[in-house]
Scaffold this motif. Structure first.
Motif, PDB file in Angstrom:
ATOM      1  N   ILE A  30     -95.223   6.748  55.470  1.00  0.00           N
ATOM      2  CA  ILE A  30     -95.778   5.850  54.388  1.00  0.00           C
ATOM      3  C   ILE A  30     -94.461   5.054  53.755  1.00  0.00           C
ATOM      4  CG2 ILE A  30     -96.835   5.624  52.664  1.00  0.00           C
ATOM      5  CD1 ILE A  30     -98.713   7.810  53.387  1.00  0.00           C
ATOM      6  N   ILE A  31     -93.621   5.753  53.196  1.00  0.00           N
ATOM      7  CA  ILE A  31     -92.654   5.151  52.388  1.00  0.00           C
ATOM      8  C   ILE A  31     -91.564   4.524  53.085  1.00  0.00           C
ATOM      9  CG2 ILE A  31     -93.162   6.730  50.637  1.00  0.00           C
ATOM     10  CD1 ILE A  31     -90.627   8.134  50.891  1.00  0.00           C
ATOM     11  N   LEU A  32     -91.075   4.983  54.201  1.00  0.00           N
ATOM     12  CA  LEU A  32     -89.834   4.555  54.927  1.00  0.00           C
ATOM     13  C   LEU A  32     -90.333   3.004  55.580  1.00  0.00           C
ATOM     14  CD1 LEU A  32     -88.368   7.614  56.738  1.00  0.00           C
ATOM     15  CD2 LEU A  32     -87.175   6.154  54.986  1.00  0.00           C
ATOM     16  N   PRO A  33     -89.497   2.015  55.293  1.00  0.00           N
ATOM     17  CA  PRO A  33     -89.725   0.944  56.112  1.00  0.00           C
ATOM     18  C   PRO A  33     -89.537   1.030  57.666  1.00  0.00           C
ATOM     19  CG  PRO A  33     -87.713   0.787  54.803  1.00  0.00           C
ATOM     20  CD  PRO A  33     -88.063   2.193  54.588  1.00  0.00           C
ATOM     21  N   VAL A  34     -90.209   0.481  58.279  1.00  0.00           N
ATOM     22  CA  VAL A  34     -90.615   0.230  60.038  1.00  0.00           C
ATOM     23  C   VAL A  34     -89.278   0.419  60.279  1.00  0.00           C
ATOM     24  CG1 VAL A  34     -91.496  -0.527  61.741  1.00  0.00           C
ATOM     25  CG2 VAL A  34     -92.779  -0.342  59.639  1.00  0.00           C
ATOM     26  N   LEU A  84     -89.005  15.545  67.743  1.00  0.00           N
ATOM     27  CA  LEU A  84     -88.258  14.820  68.806  1.00  0.00           C
ATOM     28  C   LEU A  84     -88.701  14.829  70.135  1.00  0.00           C
ATOM     29  CD1 LEU A  84     -85.217  16.469  67.056  1.00  0.00           C
ATOM     30  CD2 LEU A  84     -85.481  14.190  66.983  1.00  0.00           C
ATOM     31  N   GLY A  85     -89.278  15.787  70.573  1.00  0.00           N
ATOM     32  CA  GLY A  85     -89.951  15.707  71.940  1.00  0.00           C
ATOM     33  C   GLY A  85     -88.746  16.595  72.748  1.00  0.00           C
ATOM     34  N   ASP A  86     -89.395  16.831  74.209  1.00  0.00           N
ATOM     35  CA  ASP A  86     -88.702  17.698  75.212  1.00  0.00           C
ATOM     36  C   ASP A  86     -87.479  16.961  75.614  1.00  0.00           C
ATOM     37  OD1 ASP A  86     -90.451  19.790  74.553  1.00  0.00           O
ATOM     38  OD2 ASP A  86     -92.002  19.170  76.254  1.00  0.00           O
ATOM     39  N   ASN A  87     -87.615  15.717  75.676  1.00  0.00           N
ATOM     40  CA  ASN A  87     -86.477  14.899  76.307  1.00  0.00           C
ATOM     41  C   ASN A  87     -85.384  14.918  75.565  1.00  0.00           C
ATOM     42  OD1 ASN A  87     -88.079  14.028  78.667  1.00  0.00           O
ATOM     43  ND2 ASN A  87     -88.821  12.290  77.789  1.00  0.00           N
ATOM     44  N   TRP A  88     -85.467  14.870  74.271  1.00  0.00           N
ATOM     45  CA  TRP A  88     -84.467  14.881  73.543  1.00  0.00           C
ATOM     46  C   TRP A  88     -83.653  16.144  73.415  1.00  0.00           C
ATOM     47  CZ3 TRP A  88     -82.646  17.764  69.326  1.00  0.00           C
ATOM     48  CH2 TRP A  88     -81.330  17.233  68.665  1.00  0.00           C
ATOM     49  N   VAL A  89     -84.650  17.427  73.412  1.00  0.00           N
ATOM     50  CA  VAL A  89     -84.005  18.644  73.238  1.00  0.00           C
ATOM     51  C   VAL A  89     -83.169  18.908  74.806  1.00  0.00           C
ATOM     52  CG1 VAL A  89     -84.674  21.171  73.378  1.00  0.00           C
ATOM     53  CG2 VAL A  89     -85.835  19.404  71.902  1.00  0.00           C
ATOM     54  N   THR A  90     -83.878  18.397  75.865  1.00  0.00           N
ATOM     55  CA  THR A  90     -83.150  18.660  77.232  1.00  0.00           C
ATOM     56  C   THR A  90     -81.808  17.964  77.228  1.00  0.00           C
ATOM     57  OG1 THR A  90     -85.331  18.734  78.331  1.00  0.00           O
ATOM     58  CG2 THR A  90     -83.301  18.177  79.621  1.00  0.00           C
ATOM     59  N   LYS A  91     -81.756  16.722  76.557  1.00  0.00           N
ATOM     60  CA  LYS A  91     -80.407  15.958  76.574  1.00  0.00           C
ATOM     61  C   LYS A  91     -79.390  16.689  75.628  1.00  0.00           C
ATOM     62  CE  LYS A  91     -82.334  11.331  77.195  1.00  0.00           C
ATOM     63  NZ  LYS A  91     -82.686  10.193  76.655  1.00  0.00           N
ATOM     64  N   GLN A  92     -79.901  17.226  74.690  1.00  0.00           N
ATOM     65  CA  GLN A  92     -79.009  17.947  73.787  1.00  0.00           C
ATOM     66  C   GLN A  92     -78.497  19.340  74.529  1.00  0.00           C
ATOM     67  OE1 GLN A  92     -77.899  16.709  70.836  1.00  0.00           O
ATOM     68  NE2 GLN A  92     -76.881  18.330  69.917  1.00  0.00           N
ATOM     69  N   LEU A  93     -79.296  19.968  75.303  1.00  0.00           N
ATOM     70  CA  LEU A  93     -78.951  21.137  75.985  1.00  0.00           C
ATOM     71  C   LEU A  93     -77.893  20.819  76.975  1.00  0.00           C
ATOM     72  CD1 LEU A  93     -79.323  24.205  76.306  1.00  0.00           C
ATOM     73  CD2 LEU A  93     -81.227  23.622  77.940  1.00  0.00           C
ATOM     74  N   ALA A 123     -88.746  17.746  57.055  1.00  0.00           N
ATOM     75  CA  ALA A 123     -89.778  17.576  58.314  1.00  0.00           C
ATOM     76  C   ALA A 123     -91.265  17.740  57.848  1.00  0.00           C
ATOM     77  CB  ALA A 123     -89.438  18.430  59.181  1.00  0.00           C
ATOM     78  N   GLY A 124     -91.507  18.661  56.815  1.00  0.00           N
ATOM     79  CA  GLY A 124     -92.750  18.861  56.291  1.00  0.00           C
ATOM     80  C   GLY A 124     -93.520  17.997  55.561  1.00  0.00           C
ATOM     81  N   TYR A 125     -92.624  16.843  55.441  1.00  0.00           N
ATOM     82  CA  TYR A 125     -93.428  15.649  54.383  1.00  0.00           C
ATOM     83  C   TYR A 125     -93.275  14.516  55.564  1.00  0.00           C
ATOM     84  CZ  TYR A 125     -92.093  18.869  50.690  1.00  0.00           C
ATOM     85  OH  TYR A 125     -91.882  19.979  50.018  1.00  0.00           O
ATOM     86  N   SER A 126     -93.421  14.540  56.875  1.00  0.00           N
ATOM     87  CA  SER A 126     -93.477  13.328  57.700  1.00  0.00           C
ATOM     88  C   SER A 126     -94.565  12.485  57.393  1.00  0.00           C
ATOM     89  CB  SER A 126     -93.717  13.920  59.282  1.00  0.00           C
ATOM     90  OG  SER A 126     -94.728  14.942  59.281  1.00  0.00           O
ATOM     91  N   ASP A 127     -95.738  12.742  56.964  1.00  0.00           N
ATOM     92  CA  ASP A 127     -96.665  11.990  56.623  1.00  0.00           C
ATOM     93  C   ASP A 127     -96.459  11.026  55.442  1.00  0.00           C
ATOM     94  OD1 ASP A 127     -98.347  12.891  59.014  1.00  0.00           O
ATOM     95  OD2 ASP A 127     -99.724  14.060  57.475  1.00  0.00           O
ATOM     96  N   THR A 173     -92.941   1.782  69.339  1.00  0.00           N
ATOM     97  CA  THR A 173     -94.073   2.565  68.802  1.00  0.00           C
ATOM     98  C   THR A 173     -93.438   3.906  67.973  1.00  0.00           C
ATOM     99  OG1 THR A 173     -93.913   3.725  70.817  1.00  0.00           O
ATOM    100  CG2 THR A 173     -95.444   1.930  70.698  1.00  0.00           C
ATOM    101  N   THR A 174     -92.124   4.037  67.785  1.00  0.00           N
ATOM    102  CA  THR A 174     -91.729   5.165  67.213  1.00  0.00           C
ATOM    103  C   THR A 174     -91.981   5.104  65.561  1.00  0.00           C
ATOM    104  OG1 THR A 174     -89.837   5.285  68.991  1.00  0.00           O
ATOM    105  CG2 THR A 174     -89.614   6.274  66.744  1.00  0.00           C
ATOM    106  N   SER A 175     -92.446   6.230  65.157  1.00  0.00           N
ATOM    107  CA  SER A 175     -92.692   6.180  63.819  1.00  0.00           C
ATOM    108  C   SER A 175     -91.582   6.053  62.736  1.00  0.00           C
ATOM    109  CB  SER A 175     -93.562   7.458  63.522  1.00  0.00           C
ATOM    110  OG  SER A 175     -92.618   8.580  63.598  1.00  0.00           O
ATOM    111  N   PRO A 176     -91.749   5.536  61.544  1.00  0.00           N
ATOM    112  CA  PRO A 176     -90.250   5.394  60.600  1.00  0.00           C
ATOM    113  C   PRO A 176     -89.544   6.456  60.555  1.00  0.00           C
ATOM    114  CG  PRO A 176     -92.271   4.239  59.784  1.00  0.00           C
ATOM    115  CD  PRO A 176     -92.744   4.972  61.137  1.00  0.00           C
ATOM    116  N   TRP A 177     -90.342   7.715  60.345  1.00  0.00           N
ATOM    117  CA  TRP A 177     -89.609   8.939  60.123  1.00  0.00           C
ATOM    118  C   TRP A 177     -88.899   9.288  61.453  1.00  0.00           C
ATOM    119  CZ3 TRP A 177     -87.095  12.180  57.768  1.00  0.00           C
ATOM    120  CH2 TRP A 177     -86.917  13.626  58.054  1.00  0.00           C
ATOM    121  N   LYS A 178     -89.445   9.487  62.710  1.00  0.00           N
ATOM    122  CA  LYS A 178     -88.882   9.749  63.771  1.00  0.00           C
ATOM    123  C   LYS A 178     -87.493   8.847  64.001  1.00  0.00           C
ATOM    124  CE  LYS A 178     -89.498  10.557  68.871  1.00  0.00           C
ATOM    125  NZ  LYS A 178     -90.526  10.686  69.853  1.00  0.00           N
TER     126      LYS A 178
END
Length: 424
Positions: free
Chosen positions: A258-262, A327-336, A250-254, A271-276
């Motif tokens: 760059i390196i992960l294919p879309v 991940l955002g609040d929505n994902w955390v809420t769903k997991q909870l 997670a600390g190398y998201s930038d 619009t989701t980033s490759p890492w997310k």
């Protein structure tokens, strides 16, 4: 030319000091006078050759101190480690990768600028000689540093914890590459730049290969096929391992964006980033793995405890700052909500039957004494069995454990007291 070995400079590594002999600033004046006399006499070529050989040998001591050294004469950067004759280094571990990163920082950030400055001070009157001396002194030195990094990238194994270090190597190298190129000119710069690009590509390819393999392993159940379920319903090792790797990355998201294919993820919007997208896919597959593993539990109550514990563990680790933002609040809420659903299913499966014994609807007056006695006996028997079995189960998360205790107390104790109060 023994004067080129004078004085000590100190470089620090975690837990130890690394000493490298560089040119004493006081000796630079004398060396400058000697160099100017040799250039006036037309011995530029001999001067460059002598300086380059001696300084290269001295600089190589730095790599020896770091443990970053291989025989460049037999090294083929395009071949696999076994083909290159480096079988003894196939067991490259995280420590060697960290050493290379530290060596890269010290060499690019300190050693090369010091050597560049020394060349400028000694040969500054002739820029061509200055550049030639610097190139001869440092080219093989830099190539060996690159070759060791390339060797690490070439080692094909499935140790996924190697990915964060590979990404760190890539990130550090991307950051320092402009500094390497800024110190060199002409053909020497082009040659080193080409080798640097080749190393960057190898690091990127190996990091992406392992990332994709890590995701595929979740689909193929490779992450847990050999793992035996625990009898207490606690968290298994494969969710811990998966979340550990994600947290480190997670600390190398930038850099990962760059390196992960879309298209690597397959989960989320355009619009989701490759890492997310990659993380969401990985977590989805992890959840499916956990659900598949839960089928090994025959006891419905224990199965729900297992699902609850593992879902809570994933949620707990995903609440780290970097992942929560990603991940955002929505994902955390769903997991909870998922954790609460498993907890509710456990409570229903465990306590519906004993609580049913505390109901008195439909009991006729004539049968009352016999039926009530039977209900008390049944409740005590069921409660005793639950206590005997479930006291060996575990709920590692303290907040979740306390929540379950309170819910059980709020359901069972009032019902039992009311029943005893009416018929005791």
């Amino acid at each position: 030319m023994d004067i080129l070995y004078w004085t000590q400079q100190r470089f620090f590594l975690p837990g130890e000091k690394v000493h490298l002999y560089l040119i004493d600033p006081e000796a630079s004046t004398l060396l400058k006078e000697i160099a100017e006399l040799m250039m006036l006499a037309g011995h530029e070529s001999n001067l460059s050759h002598a300086y380059g050989e001696i300084r290269n040998s001295t600089l190589m001591q730095c790599l020896c101190l770091f443990g970053v050294q291989i025989d460049l004469n037999s090294y083929n950067p395009r071949a696999s480690p076994s083909e290159s004759g480096f079988n003894m280094l196939l067991d490259l571990d995280g420590q060697k990768m960290e050493i290379w990163i530290q060596a890269l920082r010290v060499i690019i950030g300190t050693v090369l600028p010091e050597e560049r400055q020394a060349c400028t001070q000694i040969f500054g009157s002739d820029s061509k000689v200055e550049e030639d001396c610097f190139a001869r002194a440092t080219t093989r030195f830099i190539q060996q540093l690159f070759a060791f990094g390339s060797l690490i990238a070439n080692v094909k194994d499935e140790q996924y914890e190697k990915v964060p270090l590979l990404v760190q190597m890539l990130e550090e190298f991307l950051k320092l590459k402009p500094s390497i190129e800024a110190l060199r000119y002409g053909d020497a710069k082009d040659a080193i730049s080409q080798e640097a690009d080749m190393l960057l590509e190898k690091l990127r390819e190996e990091a992406v290969r392992l990332l994709l393999k890590f995701s595929e392993a979740q689909i193929n159940h490779e992450s847990y096929d050999n793992e035996t379920i625990v009898l207490n319903g606690s968290v298994l090792s494969f969710p811990q391992y998966t979340m550990g790797v994600i947290k480190l990355l997670a600390g190398y998201s930038d850099t990962l964006n760059i390196i992960l294919p879309v298209e690597v993820g397959g989960v989320g919007t355009v619009t989701t980033s490759p890492w997310k997208s990659y993380v969401l896919t990985l977590l989805t597959r992890l959840q499916l793995n956990i659900e598949e593993k839960s089928k090994s539990y025959k006891d419905e109550c224990l199965r729900n405890v297992f699902l609850m514990n593992n879902a809570m563990y994933v949620l707990e680790k995903a609440r780290s700052p970097d992942l929560k933002i990603l991940l955002g609040d929505n994902w955390v809420t769903k997991q909870l909500v998922q954790v609460e659903q498993h907890a509710t299913a456990y409570l229903r499966a465990s306590w519906t039957e004993p609580l049913f014994q505390l109901k008195d609807k439909g009991i006729s007056y004539t049968e009352r004494s016999l039926i009530l006695t039977k209900k008390f006996k049944n409740f005590n028997s069921i409660f005793g069995e639950i206590s005997r079995v479930q006291t060996t189960w575990k709920v590692p998360n303290p907040q979740l454990r306390q929540h379950l205790r309170l819910v059980i107390l709020q359901q069972v104790i009032p019902a039992y007291r009311a029943f005893v109060g009416r018929f005791g």
